[in-house]
Design a protein around this motif. Structure first.
Motif, PDB file in Angstrom:
ATOM      1  N   LEU A  11       0.828  -1.225   0.000  1.00 43.82           N
ATOM      2  CA  LEU A  11       0.000   0.000   0.000  1.00 43.82           C
ATOM      3  C   LEU A  11       0.856   1.267   0.000  1.00 43.82           C
ATOM      4  O   LEU A  11       0.474   2.277  -0.605  1.00 43.82           O
ATOM      5  CB  LEU A  11      -0.933   0.007   1.226  1.00 43.82           C
ATOM      6  CG  LEU A  11      -2.084  -1.003   1.172  1.00 43.82           C
ATOM      7  CD1 LEU A  11      -2.858  -0.987   2.488  1.00 43.82           C
ATOM      8  CD2 LEU A  11      -3.025  -0.727   0.008  1.00 43.82           C
ATOM      9  N   ASP A  15       1.155   5.726  -4.843  1.00 36.57           N
ATOM     10  CA  ASP A  15       1.398   7.152  -4.598  1.00 36.57           C
ATOM     11  C   ASP A  15       1.379   7.925  -5.911  1.00 36.57           C
ATOM     12  O   ASP A  15       2.244   8.751  -6.172  1.00 36.57           O
ATOM     13  CB  ASP A  15       2.765   7.292  -3.883  1.00 36.57           C
ATOM     14  CG  ASP A  15       2.973   8.705  -3.361  1.00 36.57           C
ATOM     15  OD1 ASP A  15       1.957   9.403  -3.136  1.00 36.57           O
ATOM     16  OD2 ASP A  15       4.138   9.116  -3.203  1.00 36.57           O
ATOM     17  N   ASP A  18      -3.026  10.710  -9.333  1.00 37.42           N
ATOM     18  CA  ASP A  18      -4.498  10.674  -9.364  1.00 37.42           C
ATOM     19  C   ASP A  18      -4.998  10.090  -8.034  1.00 37.42           C
ATOM     20  O   ASP A  18      -4.924   8.886  -7.814  1.00 37.42           O
ATOM     21  CB  ASP A  18      -4.940   9.810 -10.557  1.00 37.42           C
ATOM     22  CG  ASP A  18      -6.450   9.792 -10.725  1.00 37.42           C
ATOM     23  OD1 ASP A  18      -7.167  10.001  -9.726  1.00 37.42           O
ATOM     24  OD2 ASP A  18      -6.904   9.541 -11.863  1.00 37.42           O
ATOM     25  N   GLU A  19      -5.510  10.964  -7.168  1.00 31.79           N
ATOM     26  CA  GLU A  19      -5.918  10.550  -5.819  1.00 31.79           C
ATOM     27  C   GLU A  19      -7.022   9.493  -5.840  1.00 31.79           C
ATOM     28  O   GLU A  19      -7.039   8.564  -5.052  1.00 31.79           O
ATOM     29  CB  GLU A  19      -6.393  11.770  -5.014  1.00 31.79           C
ATOM     30  CG  GLU A  19      -5.263  12.600  -4.446  1.00 31.79           C
ATOM     31  CD  GLU A  19      -4.303  11.776  -3.578  1.00 31.79           C
ATOM     32  OE1 GLU A  19      -4.768  10.913  -2.813  1.00 31.79           O
ATOM     33  OE2 GLU A  19      -3.086  11.986  -3.691  1.00 31.79           O
ATOM     34  N   ARG A  20      -7.972   9.690  -6.750  1.00 37.94           N
ATOM     35  CA  ARG A  20      -9.085   8.733  -6.822  1.00 37.94           C
ATOM     36  C   ARG A  20      -8.580   7.359  -7.246  1.00 37.94           C
ATOM     37  O   ARG A  20      -8.987   6.340  -6.699  1.00 37.94           O
ATOM     38  CB  ARG A  20     -10.141   9.266  -7.801  1.00 37.94           C
ATOM     39  CG  ARG A  20     -11.291   8.333  -8.068  1.00 37.94           C
ATOM     40  CD  ARG A  20     -12.150   8.074  -6.835  1.00 37.94           C
ATOM     41  NE  ARG A  20     -13.305   7.250  -7.169  1.00 37.94           N
ATOM     42  CZ  ARG A  20     -13.988   6.539  -6.304  1.00 37.94           C
ATOM     43  NH1 ARG A  20     -13.651   6.533  -5.013  1.00 37.94           N
ATOM     44  NH2 ARG A  20     -15.035   5.828  -6.689  1.00 37.94           N
ATOM     45  N   ASN A  22      -5.566   6.212  -6.733  1.00 37.09           N
ATOM     46  CA  ASN A  22      -4.858   5.680  -5.562  1.00 37.09           C
ATOM     47  C   ASN A  22      -5.845   5.015  -4.598  1.00 37.09           C
ATOM     48  O   ASN A  22      -5.598   3.930  -4.069  1.00 37.09           O
ATOM     49  CB  ASN A  22      -4.130   6.801  -4.814  1.00 37.09           C
ATOM     50  CG  ASN A  22      -2.957   7.361  -5.610  1.00 37.09           C
ATOM     51  OD1 ASN A  22      -2.501   6.728  -6.553  1.00 37.09           O
ATOM     52  ND2 ASN A  22      -2.497   8.535  -5.230  1.00 37.09           N
ATOM     53  N   GLU A  23      -6.976   5.691  -4.396  1.00 34.05           N
ATOM     54  CA  GLU A  23      -7.978   5.165  -3.459  1.00 34.05           C
ATOM     55  C   GLU A  23      -8.533   3.828  -3.957  1.00 34.05           C
ATOM     56  O   GLU A  23      -8.650   2.856  -3.211  1.00 34.05           O
ATOM     57  CB  GLU A  23      -9.110   6.198  -3.332  1.00 34.05           C
ATOM     58  CG  GLU A  23     -10.191   5.789  -2.366  1.00 34.05           C
ATOM     59  CD  GLU A  23     -11.416   6.712  -2.430  1.00 34.05           C
ATOM     60  OE1 GLU A  23     -11.380   7.731  -3.156  1.00 34.05           O
ATOM     61  OE2 GLU A  23     -12.401   6.383  -1.761  1.00 34.05           O
ATOM     62  N   ILE A  24      -8.846   3.788  -5.270  1.00 37.04           N
ATOM     63  CA  ILE A  24      -9.437   2.569  -5.848  1.00 37.04           C
ATOM     64  C   ILE A  24      -8.435   1.416  -5.773  1.00 37.04           C
ATOM     65  O   ILE A  24      -8.768   0.305  -5.336  1.00 37.04           O
ATOM     66  CB  ILE A  24      -9.877   2.833  -7.315  1.00 37.04           C
ATOM     67  CG1 ILE A  24     -11.071   3.789  -7.347  1.00 37.04           C
ATOM     68  CG2 ILE A  24     -10.206   1.528  -8.024  1.00 37.04           C
ATOM     69  CD1 ILE A  24     -11.417   4.314  -8.733  1.00 37.04           C
ATOM     70  N   SER A  26      -5.755   1.056  -3.861  1.00 37.81           N
ATOM     71  CA  SER A  26      -5.445   0.676  -2.476  1.00 37.81           C
ATOM     72  C   SER A  26      -6.543  -0.213  -1.910  1.00 37.81           C
ATOM     73  O   SER A  26      -6.269  -1.222  -1.243  1.00 37.81           O
ATOM     74  CB  SER A  26      -5.306   1.918  -1.586  1.00 37.81           C
ATOM     75  OG  SER A  26      -4.229   2.695  -2.028  1.00 37.81           O
ATOM     76  N   SER A  27      -7.774   0.152  -2.174  1.00 40.07           N
ATOM     77  CA  SER A  27      -8.886  -0.643  -1.653  1.00 40.07           C
ATOM     78  C   SER A  27      -8.901  -2.030  -2.303  1.00 40.07           C
ATOM     79  O   SER A  27      -9.108  -3.049  -1.624  1.00 40.07           O
ATOM     80  CB  SER A  27     -10.199   0.088  -1.924  1.00 40.07           C
ATOM     81  OG  SER A  27     -11.276  -0.696  -1.486  1.00 40.07           O
ATOM     82  N   THR A  30      -6.212  -4.116  -0.760  1.00 30.37           N
ATOM     83  CA  THR A  30      -6.590  -4.510   0.608  1.00 30.37           C
ATOM     84  C   THR A  30      -7.593  -5.666   0.587  1.00 30.37           C
ATOM     85  O   THR A  30      -7.455  -6.650   1.314  1.00 30.37           O
ATOM     86  CB  THR A  30      -7.190  -3.287   1.358  1.00 30.37           C
ATOM     87  OG1 THR A  30      -6.243  -2.224   1.309  1.00 30.37           O
ATOM     88  CG2 THR A  30      -7.511  -3.632   2.796  1.00 30.37           C
TER      89      THR A  30
END
Ligand SMILES: [Fe+2]
Length: 286
Positions: A11, A15, A18-20, A22-24, A26-27, A30
């Motif tokens: 995780l 980095d 594109d923040e979105r 990264n979120e997708i 990372s999830s 996980t």
């Protein structure tokens, strides 16, 4: 942050700019790590899973078929994505999955026959009609209504060499009262394609591949949010167990059997009448 050092390390490598995204990602990482912890797949099982996905893309995806859409439908994921994106305003027609058989439809006039050839001769004649309206009941003239359906044996034109491309499809424009109508045949329930990886998975987990009879409808009009949905035929034995999990009670309609010819609809033999209004949400409505 995870207490698992490997997961933490993976995780920390996410980095991008594109923040979105990264979120997708990372999830997803996980959840996949949690899946591995829970299921503890053998290396052989893991490779079998990767082979399954490789075959899905390499062998069963192309211009006229996308097995990943089918897999997404069959696992209820398309409907789940639809549900989180279309929390409806009061009075709107619920949306439903697009499915894998949409393709550009021929432009037709209101009232045209959309079934041609042997399908029209064999099938039960039907008139489908309704109005495109705002949620407050305002008619929406000039809306584009794109419809597509299977024939009486459950096949779409793209699956059936006997059918001309464009058969059982139409792109219609609503009239001044928001109305649309077309003449067709009653669609049949049908199995999703079972010759590919999706079919193999369905069989392996003991599920039937059937979808209840339906007509697909996609509507767009300036100032309104586009809508992709189905109308399902009441009484179909598969309404409660749709392989694509796309049925919503508000989308089921009872076809009415008309025994007499009807000049109004240009029907010279007994036919079925199916009425389906489509209520759209304005872009600014929540
Ligand atoms: Fe369909």
């Amino acid at each position: 942050m995870s207490s698992d050092p490997l997961l933490r390390q993976v995780l920390s490598g996410v980095d991008g700019s594109d923040e979105r995204l990264n979120e997708i990602v990372s999830s997803l990482i996980t959840h996949l790590h949690a899946f591995v912890s829970e299921v503890r797949p053998t290396e052989r099982e893991w490779l079998a899973g990767l082979d399954f996905l490789t075959e899905t893309g390499q062998r069963w995806c192309g211009p006229h078929r996308n097995e990943f859409i089918l897999l997404s439908d069959m696992l209820g994921l398309t409907t789940a994505v639809d549900d989180v994106n279309h929390v409806g305003a009061a009075g709107m027609t619920p949306s439903s999955v697009q499915g894998p058989f949409h393709s550009p439809a021929p432009v037709r006039e209101l009232g045209d026959w959309i079934a041609t050839g042997p399908e029209r001769e064999r099938g039960t004649p039907a008139v489908v009609h309704g109005r495109v309206l705002g949620t407050d009941g305002t008619p929406v003239p000039g809306a584009l209504v794109d419809v597509w359906q299977a024939d009486d044996t459950g096949l779409y034109d793209s699956q059936d060499e006997q059918q001309d491309l464009g058969n059982l499809r139409a792109l219609l424009t609503t009239g001044h009262d928001g109305g649309y109508w077309f003449r067709t045949i009653r669609p049949s329930s049908y199995p999703v394609p079972v010759d590919g990886t999706a079919g193999r998975l369905l069989k392996a987990i003991g599920r039937h591949p059937m979808r209840p009879a339906h007509v697909h409808v996609q509507v767009s009009a300036p100032g309104y949010r586009p809508l992709t949905t189905h109308v399902f035929l009441a009484g179909d034995p598969y309404l409660g167990s749709d392989a694509a999990y796309a049925v919503k009670p508000e989308l089921v309609r009872e076809p009415v059997r008309r025994e007499a010819p009807d000049e109004r609809w240009g029907m010279e033999t007994p036919f079925e009448e199916l009425e389906f209004d489509l209520r759209l949400v304005r872009e600014e409505e929540r």
